[in-house]
Every structure is written in structure tokens, then in C-alpha cells.
Scaffold this active site. Structure first.
Site, PDB file in Angstrom:
ATOM      1  N   TYR A   1       0.820  -1.293   0.104  1.00 39.97           N
ATOM      2  CA  TYR A   1      -0.014  -0.067  -0.054  1.00 39.97           C
ATOM      3  C   TYR A   1       1.155   1.233   0.015  1.00 39.97           C
ATOM      4  O   TYR A   1       0.425   2.387  -0.600  1.00 39.97           O
ATOM      5  CB  TYR A   1      -0.954   0.117   1.202  1.00 39.97           C
ATOM      6  CG  TYR A   1      -2.012   1.167   1.034  1.00 39.97           C
ATOM      7  CD1 TYR A   1      -3.000   0.873   0.326  1.00 39.97           C
ATOM      8  CD2 TYR A   1      -1.777   2.258   1.773  1.00 39.97           C
ATOM      9  CE1 TYR A   1      -4.044   1.919   0.366  1.00 39.97           C
ATOM     10  CE2 TYR A   1      -2.624   3.240   1.658  1.00 39.97           C
ATOM     11  CZ  TYR A   1      -3.663   3.035   0.817  1.00 39.97           C
ATOM     12  OH  TYR A   1      -4.684   4.175   0.648  1.00 39.97           O
TER      13      TYR A   1
ATOM     14  N   PHE B   1      -6.630  22.493 -24.485  1.00 41.58           N
ATOM     15  CA  PHE B   1      -7.030  20.973 -24.355  1.00 41.58           C
ATOM     16  C   PHE B   1      -8.225  20.741 -23.664  1.00 41.58           C
ATOM     17  O   PHE B   1      -8.532  21.542 -22.518  1.00 41.58           O
ATOM     18  CB  PHE B   1      -5.777  20.304 -24.217  1.00 41.58           C
ATOM     19  CG  PHE B   1      -6.250  18.828 -24.299  1.00 41.58           C
ATOM     20  CD1 PHE B   1      -6.365  18.309 -25.676  1.00 41.58           C
ATOM     21  CD2 PHE B   1      -6.650  18.068 -23.201  1.00 41.58           C
ATOM     22  CE1 PHE B   1      -6.664  17.040 -26.002  1.00 41.58           C
ATOM     23  CE2 PHE B   1      -7.152  16.602 -23.434  1.00 41.58           C
ATOM     24  CZ  PHE B   1      -7.266  16.199 -25.025  1.00 41.58           C
ATOM     25  N   THR B   2      -9.050  19.946 -24.049  1.00 38.85           N
ATOM     26  CA  THR B   2     -10.383  19.728 -23.443  1.00 38.85           C
ATOM     27  C   THR B   2     -10.476  19.553 -21.946  1.00 38.85           C
ATOM     28  O   THR B   2     -11.030  20.469 -21.174  1.00 38.85           O
ATOM     29  CB  THR B   2     -11.146  18.511 -24.101  1.00 38.85           C
ATOM     30  OG1 THR B   2     -10.197  17.328 -24.162  1.00 38.85           O
ATOM     31  CG2 THR B   2     -11.525  18.718 -25.566  1.00 38.85           C
TER      32      THR B   2
ATOM     33  N   ASP C   1       2.474  20.872 -20.269  1.00 40.08           N
ATOM     34  CA  ASP C   1       1.674  19.455 -20.478  1.00 40.08           C
ATOM     35  C   ASP C   1       2.621  18.719 -21.235  1.00 40.08           C
ATOM     36  O   ASP C   1       2.651  19.015 -22.657  1.00 40.08           O
ATOM     37  CB  ASP C   1       0.363  19.790 -21.365  1.00 40.08           C
ATOM     38  CG  ASP C   1      -0.368  18.656 -21.558  1.00 40.08           C
ATOM     39  OD1 ASP C   1      -0.011  17.601 -21.456  1.00 40.08           O
ATOM     40  OD2 ASP C   1      -1.668  18.772 -21.793  1.00 40.08           O
TER      41      ASP C   1
ATOM     42  N   LYS D   1       0.377   8.413 -23.220  1.00 38.49           N
ATOM     43  CA  LYS D   1       0.969   8.450 -24.440  1.00 38.49           C
ATOM     44  C   LYS D   1       2.267   8.391 -24.726  1.00 38.49           C
ATOM     45  O   LYS D   1       2.698   7.193 -24.785  1.00 38.49           O
ATOM     46  CB  LYS D   1       0.554  10.084 -24.850  1.00 38.49           C
ATOM     47  CG  LYS D   1      -0.989  10.592 -25.244  1.00 38.49           C
ATOM     48  CD  LYS D   1      -1.727  10.472 -24.264  1.00 38.49           C
ATOM     49  CE  LYS D   1      -2.982  11.209 -24.374  1.00 38.49           C
ATOM     50  NZ  LYS D   1      -4.074  11.159 -23.230  1.00 38.49           N
TER      51      LYS D   1
ATOM     52  N   ARG E   1     -12.282  16.832 -33.709  1.00 38.25           N
ATOM     53  CA  ARG E   1     -11.525  17.799 -32.900  1.00 38.25           C
ATOM     54  C   ARG E   1     -12.082  19.173 -33.684  1.00 38.25           C
ATOM     55  O   ARG E   1     -11.374  19.702 -34.398  1.00 38.25           O
ATOM     56  CB  ARG E   1     -10.285  17.504 -32.997  1.00 38.25           C
ATOM     57  CG  ARG E   1      -9.897  16.188 -32.353  1.00 38.25           C
ATOM     58  CD  ARG E   1      -9.486  16.344 -30.962  1.00 38.25           C
ATOM     59  NE  ARG E   1     -10.772  16.075 -30.016  1.00 38.25           N
ATOM     60  CZ  ARG E   1     -10.397  15.774 -28.841  1.00 38.25           C
ATOM     61  NH1 ARG E   1      -9.522  15.435 -28.361  1.00 38.25           N
ATOM     62  NH2 ARG E   1     -11.616  15.569 -27.897  1.00 38.25           N
TER      63      ARG E   1
ATOM     64  N   PHE F   1     -18.129  16.161 -26.052  1.00 40.88           N
ATOM     65  CA  PHE F   1     -17.835  15.187 -27.192  1.00 40.88           C
ATOM     66  C   PHE F   1     -17.806  13.922 -26.915  1.00 40.88           C
ATOM     67  O   PHE F   1     -17.910  13.142 -27.761  1.00 40.88           O
ATOM     68  CB  PHE F   1     -16.461  15.870 -27.631  1.00 40.88           C
ATOM     69  CG  PHE F   1     -15.486  15.643 -26.571  1.00 40.88           C
ATOM     70  CD1 PHE F   1     -15.147  16.818 -25.822  1.00 40.88           C
ATOM     71  CD2 PHE F   1     -14.288  14.591 -26.675  1.00 40.88           C
ATOM     72  CE1 PHE F   1     -14.140  16.567 -24.949  1.00 40.88           C
ATOM     73  CE2 PHE F   1     -13.424  14.685 -25.828  1.00 40.88           C
ATOM     74  CZ  PHE F   1     -13.331  15.659 -24.686  1.00 40.88           C
TER      75      PHE F   1
END
Ligand code: PM9
Length: 459
Positions: A73, A125-126, A216, A259, A383, A450
Site C-alpha cells: 500500500y 485542450f479539453t 503539459d 501517450k 476535434r 464530445f
């Protein structure tokens, strides 16, 4: 195939069968999905280019690492490995694991944004903007104008326009700017990179005003590749060295490991500031878990640590960009309009030009994504106006200049033959584009619409 496309730098050890469907079946599936490709079932997609997020094929080395998961843990040895790896390749002092990128965005936004603050960034960015707004911030776009023009061939179309940032600082005052958020690369502009010179300049400018710079870093390895390829002085540097230098111009970053860390789940928040880390360690237990696992199993942290090392291998990233270029070249040969220059994670169809007979209120990109699925079972992502959502003050649609369909290439998953098939489907659709009618939205969720909005064909 010409010499300019490099062969896959991997052998295929495990295969996953993919669906072959009839047009009649696809009509039914699409209707059931409300003409939203997010709502299709994966087993009904022949080639799934919805996203490169979490869709990576992991290596044998990563799978082997998963067997070494320490599921304690607290204080898992895999966390220690991840921490060491992030320090080595990204250079930040502190790392807080999160279940994925938006978990890190949530923490950063809560920790650093006060109601009424501004958060400048190189295109929205969303999920990033949604978290900024939820915490009372206002996003301000400071990307260069070329980024909003699908045909502008700027080598670093993700660059920050320093004059825009300076103007904002003069208008609202540095103390009202929570931090500057720089995406490397810029997803919604087409995967466009930021130059090292621009990153350095942003850091210098912000440093003079006492403003933090947070990256980011989601597709930072792709950014490093483009710097090596396009920026004077970097051709002989390794991807790892370029990445380290890039990160030296930030005070911290959010990362979607799904990514460029080559994993199916995971992310992290980094920072150099000890006090910010202390506060992040307190907050993370509320949303993700202990600061030494942050919503991830030990095995997932191990896979991410190993993925980070693999991601900076030149052969891997060179092939990835080569796949994008192959698809882009096939489309260009057929006259299909795409965003230029081509980025490192996807090829973006320019739906405004493709379906020029449709107005933005007929959702050209949403329509094109639906039609591409009908044509060949190829799943892509809208997009455009649907992704852009509504203005939080006026409630009006944001109306982005770019109305795009993203053909996103998962890492190490598809071959050039799959991409050839995608190009053929797009070309066939382009030849009969005049027959295509638009869509109307019949269900609109409040946040990040979206993902789950539903549509019906017009007429
Ligand atoms: N990007 C993508 O498909 C996942 C679904 S769309 C919301 O492109 C950037 C630049 C991203 C991104 C996710 C996130 C959030 C942050 N920044 O999906 O939460 O492209 O891991 O990362 C998607 P997570």
C-alpha cells in the site's frame, strides 16, 4: 514503399484479431452510438484510430516488469523506480503519480488556481481547460496565429506568441496569472511542436515576472524529435538530452503516461518546488491515493518507468513519425485535405475543406468521423466545434477555426498496410463528398460534451 518510411523497429509476438463488418452492420452500430465514434464498441471497429491514449502495445520488457509489481500500500519499490526514472529523464525533483493525465491536471488546477485567475496556454485542450475552469480560472490562448490555420507550414506551429503573453501580463497583472501552461506538442493544432528557443524565451519572460511555467508534457518525446529534426544545433543531440533540456525550462509538468510513456494507464504531476510538492502530497490522498502510488498499481508504475526509457529510443520515435508521414502522403496524393505540417501522433483531416458545403452548425468534423466509420469501419475522433464546447460565461458554442477529424496512430500497434487501408477509405469518401449530409445534436452533456453527445442525421 519508398526509403523515406522506416520499417517497424519491433517484431510482433502477440496478435489480436480485429473485426470485419458489413456496411449494413456499421449503419446499425453507428445509429446505436448516436453518430458519436466515442460511443461505438471497440469490437465493431476494424481500424481504431480514435486515440493514441492508452492504446499502446507494451513491450516484452514492460510486460516482464509488470510481474515485478510490488503491490504494497505504501512505499512500493516500483514507485522508487518511477521516481528515479522521472528524475533522470525529465529532471524534476518531485513526482506524484496519478491514474492518468487529468488526475494530474485536477491536482495542479486545485493547487495553483484561485477564482478570477488567468491561465494562458498554447491552445486549449479539453480536459486541461475544463479543470482550469472548474477551479475558477480563465484560459487565454497565446499560441501563434499560424496554429489556427490548417495550411500554414510553420515548423514550430505550437510556439507561444510572446507578445500575446506580454499583453496579457500588462492587462491583468502577473499576480492574476496562475501559471503559464505550455503543451509540448499541441494536440488540437495537429500535434504541432514548440521550439527549444521558444521554450527558453517563455521561461525567461515568465521568470522576469515571477510566473511559473508548467508543461503539459503528454507528447514531449514527439516534441523532442521535431526539435532534433528541425531546429539548428540539435541534429546531433540524443532525444533524451533534448528532452532534458526542454524540461529545464519548466517548473513542473502534468503528464498523461498513456501517450509518450507507452502505457495503457498512468500519469503524473511533477514539480521542483518543495512546498508545492508538500501540498500536492496532501491533496493526492483525497483523489488518487498515497503519494507513492497515486491511483496506480505497483505493476503499472513499473511499466511506466520502463516505458519512459523506451520512449527516448530514436528508432522508436523515428518510426512513429514515419507512420504519420506515410498516411499523410497517401492522403495528399489523393487530394484529401489535411493539416500541415504533419505532427507525431496523428494525421488530421481538414473537415471544413473536405465538407465545404456544410456549415459549422452541421458539425462537419463529427459528420466526417461518422462517415469514415460507415465507409470502412475506421474509427476516428472529432476535434472541432463539438470538442470545443461552450463559453462558460455566455453559454455560446466556442467556434474554433479548425474543424478537424483526427486519425490517431496508436503506438506500435498498426502496420503500414493498415494505414494504406485507412488512406483508401478516406480517398473513397472524398470522391463522393458532395453526397454527405450533416448532423444535428440531440443530446448534449454539460461537461466535455464530445465524449457522450448524441446526434442524428439531418434531412
Ligand atoms: N488526450 C486524446 O485522445 C485522451 C482522450 S480526449 C480527452 O488525445 C493532452 C494534450 C491530452 C490528453 C488526453 C490529456 C489528458 C492531457 N493533455 O487522457 O487524462 O492529449 O490521460 O490525459 C486524449 P488523460
Amino acid at each position: 514503399m519508398t526509403q523515406s518510411y522506416v520499417a517497424e523497429p519491433y517484431k510482433i509476438k502477440v496478435v489480436e484479431p480485429i473485426a470485419v463488418t458489413t456496411r449494413q452492420q456499421r449503419e446499425q452500430y453507428l445509429k446505436e452510438a448516436g453518430y458519436n465514434t466515442f460511443l461505438l464498441r471497440s469490437e465493431h471497429c476494424t481500424i481504431d484510430l480514435l486515440t493514441d491514449s492508452g492504446t499502446t502495445a507494451m513491450s516484452d520488457n514492460q510486460w516482464a516488469g509488470m510481474m515485478l509489481g510490488d503491490e504494497a500500500y505504501a512505499g512500493s519499490r516500483n514507485f522508487t523506480h518511477l521516481q528515479q526514472t522521472v528524475r533522470q529523464y525529465y529532471g524534476f525533483r518531485h513526482v506524484v503519480p496519478t491514474h492518468q493525465g487529468r488526475g494530474a491536471e485536477n491536482l495542479l488546477s486545485q493547487l495553483c488556481i484561485e477564482p478570477g485567475d488567468f491561465v494562458p496556454g498554447n491552445m486549449y485542450f479539453t480536459t486541461t481547460r475544463a479543470h482550469q475552469e472548474l477551479n475558477g480560472g480563465t484560459f487565454v490562448d497565446i499560441i501563434i496565429d499560424e496554429a489556427h490555420d490548417s495550411q500554414a507550414e510553420h515548423p514550430f506551429k505550437g510556439n507561444v506568441e510572446l507578445a500575446k503573453l506580454e499583453r496579457l501580463i500588462a492587462e491583468v497583472g502577473a499576480e492574476r496569472i496562475a501559471y503559464v501552461c505550455v503543451a509540448v506538442t499541441v494536440n488540437l493544432a495537429g500535434g504541432q511542436p514548440v521550439s527549444m528557443a521558444n521554450l527558453r524565451a517563455v521561461k525567461e519572460l515568465c521568470g522576469r515576472h515571477g510566473i511559473a511555467v508548467m508543461f503539459d508534457a503528454t507528447r514531449c518525446v514527439e516534441n523532442a524529435y521535431f526539435i532534433k529534426e528541425r531546429e539548428v544545433g540539435f541534429a546531433d543531440k540524443s532525444i533524451a538530452d533534448i528532452l532534458r533540456e526542454m524540461m529545464s525550462y519548466a517548473d513542473g509538468c502534468t503528464m498523461s503516461g498513456k501517450k509518450d510513456c507507452l502505457v495503457n494507464i498512468g500519469g503524473f504531476l511533477c514539480m521542483n518546488d518543495d512546498e508545492l510538492y508538500q501540498r500536492a502530497s496532501e491533496l493526492v490522498v483525497l483523489y488518487e491515493g498515497m503519494p507513492s502510488y497515486g491511483g496506480l498499481a505497483g505493476r503499472d508504475m513499473e511499466a511506466m518507468a520502463r516505458g519512459i526509457v523506451e520512449s527516448v529510443d530514436y528508432n522508436y520515435i523515428h518510426h512513429r513519425v514515419s507512420q504519420c508521414r506515410f498516411l499523410a502522403d497517401r492522403l495528399t496524393e489523393a487530394g484529401v485535405p489535411i493539416v500541415k505540417p504533419v505532427g507525431g501522433h496523428a494525421v488530421f483531416l481538414d473537415a471544413r475543406t473536405f465538407l465545404e458545403h456544410l456549415s459549422q452548425d452541421e458539425y462537419p468534423a463529427q459528420t466526417l468521423a461518422a462517415q469514415l466509420y460507415l465507409e470502412a469501419g475506421v474509427r476516428s475522433m472529432e476535434r472541432g466545434i463539438v470538442s470545443a464546447g461552450r463559453n462558460k460565461e455566455t453559454g455560446d458554442h466556442h467556434r474554433p477555426k479548425l474543424e478537424l477529424v483526427r486519425l490517431t496512430i496508436p503506438r506500435r500497434v498498426y502496420t503500414y498496410a493498415h494505414l494504406e487501408a485507412v488512406a483508401q477509405a478516406c480517398s473513397a469518401l472524398y470522391r463522393r463528398r458532395q453526397e454527405i449530409r450533416g448532423l444535428k445534436m440531440v443530446y448534449e452533456p454539460k461537461l466535455l460534451r464530445f465524449f457522450t453527445a448524441r446526434f442524428e442525421p439531418l434531412g
